[in-house]
Scaffold this motif. Sequence first.
Motif, PDB file in Angstrom:
ATOM      1  N   LEU A   1     -19.774  16.184  -8.595  1.00 57.24           N
ATOM      2  CA  LEU A   1     -18.619  15.356  -8.929  1.00 57.24           C
ATOM      3  C   LEU A   1     -19.040  14.528 -10.133  1.00 57.24           C
ATOM      4  O   LEU A   1     -19.870  13.636 -10.011  1.00 57.24           O
ATOM      5  CB  LEU A   1     -18.228  14.452  -7.761  1.00 57.24           C
ATOM      6  N   PHE A   2     -18.486  14.850 -11.295  1.00 56.83           N
ATOM      7  CA  PHE A   2     -18.869  14.140 -12.515  1.00 56.83           C
ATOM      8  C   PHE A   2     -17.830  13.062 -12.792  1.00 56.83           C
ATOM      9  O   PHE A   2     -16.637  13.355 -12.956  1.00 56.83           O
ATOM     10  CB  PHE A   2     -18.954  15.094 -13.704  1.00 56.83           C
ATOM     11  N   ILE A   3     -18.282  11.814 -12.834  1.00 57.51           N
ATOM     12  CA  ILE A   3     -17.366  10.688 -13.006  1.00 57.51           C
ATOM     13  C   ILE A   3     -17.399  10.173 -14.442  1.00 57.51           C
ATOM     14  O   ILE A   3     -18.462   9.867 -14.983  1.00 57.51           O
ATOM     15  CB  ILE A   3     -17.699   9.552 -12.016  1.00 57.51           C
TER      16      ILE A   3
ATOM     17  N   LEU B   1     -23.764  11.087   9.443  1.00 57.62           N
ATOM     18  CA  LEU B   1     -24.407  12.261  10.025  1.00 57.62           C
ATOM     19  C   LEU B   1     -25.884  12.257   9.691  1.00 57.62           C
ATOM     20  O   LEU B   1     -26.281  11.814   8.627  1.00 57.62           O
ATOM     21  CB  LEU B   1     -23.807  13.553   9.440  1.00 57.62           C
ATOM     22  N   GLU B   2     -26.685  12.800  10.575  1.00 58.26           N
ATOM     23  CA  GLU B   2     -28.075  13.050  10.254  1.00 58.26           C
ATOM     24  C   GLU B   2     -28.135  14.309   9.397  1.00 58.26           C
ATOM     25  O   GLU B   2     -27.301  15.212   9.543  1.00 58.26           O
ATOM     26  CB  GLU B   2     -28.884  13.247  11.540  1.00 58.26           C
ATOM     27  N   PRO B   3     -29.108  14.414   8.471  1.00 55.08           N
ATOM     28  CA  PRO B   3     -29.236  15.608   7.664  1.00 55.08           C
ATOM     29  C   PRO B   3     -29.386  16.854   8.531  1.00 55.08           C
ATOM     30  O   PRO B   3     -30.149  16.875   9.486  1.00 55.08           O
ATOM     31  CB  PRO B   3     -30.516  15.345   6.849  1.00 55.08           C
ATOM     32  N   GLU B   4     -28.636  17.903   8.216  1.00 62.13           N
ATOM     33  CA  GLU B   4     -28.725  19.143   8.952  1.00 62.13           C
ATOM     34  C   GLU B   4     -28.189  20.277   8.096  1.00 62.13           C
ATOM     35  O   GLU B   4     -27.601  20.050   7.050  1.00 62.13           O
ATOM     36  CB  GLU B   4     -27.930  19.058  10.265  1.00 62.13           C
ATOM     37  N   SER B   5     -28.428  21.486   8.538  1.00 62.70           N
ATOM     38  CA  SER B   5     -27.974  22.634   7.775  1.00 62.70           C
ATOM     39  C   SER B   5     -26.464  22.740   7.872  1.00 62.70           C
ATOM     40  O   SER B   5     -25.836  22.193   8.773  1.00 62.70           O
ATOM     41  CB  SER B   5     -28.628  23.904   8.323  1.00 62.70           C
ATOM     42  N   GLY B   6     -25.855  23.466   6.919  1.00 61.29           N
ATOM     43  CA  GLY B   6     -24.418  23.640   6.924  1.00 61.29           C
ATOM     44  C   GLY B   6     -23.670  22.515   6.259  1.00 61.29           C
ATOM     45  O   GLY B   6     -22.444  22.463   6.313  1.00 61.29           O
ATOM     46  N   VAL B   7     -24.377  21.602   5.629  1.00 59.21           N
ATOM     47  CA  VAL B   7     -23.756  20.475   4.944  1.00 59.21           C
ATOM     48  C   VAL B   7     -23.526  20.837   3.482  1.00 59.21           C
ATOM     49  O   VAL B   7     -24.407  21.389   2.826  1.00 59.21           O
ATOM     50  CB  VAL B   7     -24.651  19.216   5.036  1.00 59.21           C
ATOM     51  N   ILE B   8     -22.339  20.533   2.969  1.00 57.65           N
ATOM     52  CA  ILE B   8     -22.053  20.752   1.559  1.00 57.65           C
ATOM     53  C   ILE B   8     -22.664  19.613   0.760  1.00 57.65           C
ATOM     54  O   ILE B   8     -22.317  18.450   0.966  1.00 57.65           O
ATOM     55  CB  ILE B   8     -20.528  20.827   1.313  1.00 57.65           C
ATOM     56  N   LYS B   9     -23.548  19.934  -0.157  1.00 60.61           N
ATOM     57  CA  LYS B   9     -24.284  18.920  -0.919  1.00 60.61           C
ATOM     58  C   LYS B   9     -23.611  18.692  -2.273  1.00 60.61           C
ATOM     59  O   LYS B   9     -23.477  19.627  -3.063  1.00 60.61           O
ATOM     60  CB  LYS B   9     -25.742  19.342  -1.105  1.00 60.61           C
ATOM     61  N   ILE B  10     -23.201  17.455  -2.504  1.00 54.71           N
ATOM     62  CA  ILE B  10     -22.487  17.087  -3.727  1.00 54.71           C
ATOM     63  C   ILE B  10     -23.243  15.987  -4.461  1.00 54.71           C
ATOM     64  O   ILE B  10     -23.461  14.898  -3.911  1.00 54.71           O
ATOM     65  CB  ILE B  10     -21.057  16.586  -3.420  1.00 54.71           C
ATOM     66  N   ALA B  11     -23.656  16.246  -5.685  1.00 55.27           N
ATOM     67  CA  ALA B  11     -24.296  15.221  -6.514  1.00 55.27           C
ATOM     68  C   ALA B  11     -23.213  14.474  -7.290  1.00 55.27           C
ATOM     69  O   ALA B  11     -22.319  15.085  -7.875  1.00 55.27           O
ATOM     70  CB  ALA B  11     -25.286  15.854  -7.482  1.00 55.27           C
ATOM     71  N   ILE B  12     -23.282  13.150  -7.251  1.00 48.86           N
ATOM     72  CA  ILE B  12     -22.358  12.311  -8.020  1.00 48.86           C
ATOM     73  C   ILE B  12     -23.073  11.904  -9.300  1.00 48.86           C
ATOM     74  O   ILE B  12     -24.074  11.188  -9.264  1.00 48.86           O
ATOM     75  CB  ILE B  12     -21.931  11.059  -7.235  1.00 48.86           C
ATOM     76  N   ILE B  13     -22.564  12.367 -10.427  1.00 51.12           N
ATOM     77  CA  ILE B  13     -23.245  12.154 -11.705  1.00 51.12           C
ATOM     78  C   ILE B  13     -22.279  11.555 -12.718  1.00 51.12           C
ATOM     79  O   ILE B  13     -21.083  11.841 -12.705  1.00 51.12           O
ATOM     80  CB  ILE B  13     -23.830  13.485 -12.229  1.00 51.12           C
ATOM     81  N   GLY B  14     -22.794  10.720 -13.577  1.00 55.22           N
ATOM     82  CA  GLY B  14     -21.992  10.103 -14.634  1.00 55.22           C
ATOM     83  C   GLY B  14     -22.816   9.066 -15.365  1.00 55.22           C
ATOM     84  O   GLY B  14     -23.948   8.760 -14.968  1.00 55.22           O
ATOM     85  N   ARG B  15     -22.262   8.512 -16.430  1.00 53.14           N
ATOM     86  CA  ARG B  15     -22.981   7.487 -17.177  1.00 53.14           C
ATOM     87  C   ARG B  15     -23.117   6.204 -16.356  1.00 53.14           C
ATOM     88  O   ARG B  15     -22.355   5.993 -15.405  1.00 53.14           O
ATOM     89  CB  ARG B  15     -22.246   7.197 -18.501  1.00 53.14           C
ATOM     90  N   PRO B  16     -24.070   5.340 -16.719  1.00 48.18           N
ATOM     91  CA  PRO B  16     -24.219   4.064 -16.009  1.00 48.18           C
ATOM     92  C   PRO B  16     -22.908   3.271 -15.999  1.00 48.18           C
ATOM     93  O   PRO B  16     -22.204   3.213 -17.003  1.00 48.18           O
ATOM     94  CB  PRO B  16     -25.298   3.336 -16.821  1.00 48.18           C
TER      95      PRO B  16
END
Length: 276
Positions: A104-106, A11-26
């Motif tokens: 989403l913390f991995i 998808l192209e960036p647009e409003s109404g999108v749920i933004k999820i950061a994927i974070i965790g150790r290397p």
Amino acid sequence: VINNTAKISALEPESGVIKIAIIGRPNAGKSSFLNKLIKDDRVLVDSVPGTTRDSVDTHFTFGDTRFMFIDTAGIRHRGKVKAGIDYFSSIRTEQSMAKADAVLFIIDGYEGLKKDDLHFIYKIWEAKKGLVIAVNKKDLIKKPIAEYEKLIRERLVIAEYIPLIYMSAKTGEGVEKAVPVIKSVYDNLGMRITTSRLNSFISEIKYSIPKMVKGRKMFKIYYATQAEVYPPAVVFTVNYPELINKSFFNFLERKLRQKFGFLGAPIRLIFKSKKK
């Protein structure tokens, strides 16, 4: 239950999108998770920890829900961040967390829950971001899952408030199950409880509320209303807010969650004095 007909597409960036950061150790498997989920190798994956230096945005739909996953550089405790690339990667990871709706913390399931994991999980929770914890490399975990999870819950006090899933980004096991869990957490961030239900809740718990007394002052809750969503904020009108302590705060949050859920969603509890 996963809908096997769910469509994943760019998808192209647009409003109404749920933004999820994927974070965790290397090397916890953040990029591998994303590649397996979208069935594409658009995110560089390597066995060398720290391959992803910049945040990478991936837009797609799952079913009829639009997501933007932000793959970030591996987290590092501030005391371990060196100057240069590592420093700026760390800053960009925190910026990605700030703009995300949820995280989403991995966790590296083989290495287990580390101090840096705990540090950032609490940081995410205190920032009032929705949170899902995914234990990756399930295929390398030697302990029974029930025993492994018990160890996590013993070290992470807030684990009872956060969905915990197990997966293997390498084999694909459990990867797609993460998506509906993330969506449910986002929905919980937007959950609104009516004032009448909140006041019924206060009536239900009034005899179990710990007594808080100072001199002639005896604490009492009059009524409550939900003021905000994303994240939920509940305002309690009370007589003596100065009597509230950490023990009572934890009691009230636990009771609220037992009644209404809010799994994965931090709650803001606000107390104001009733005007005389």
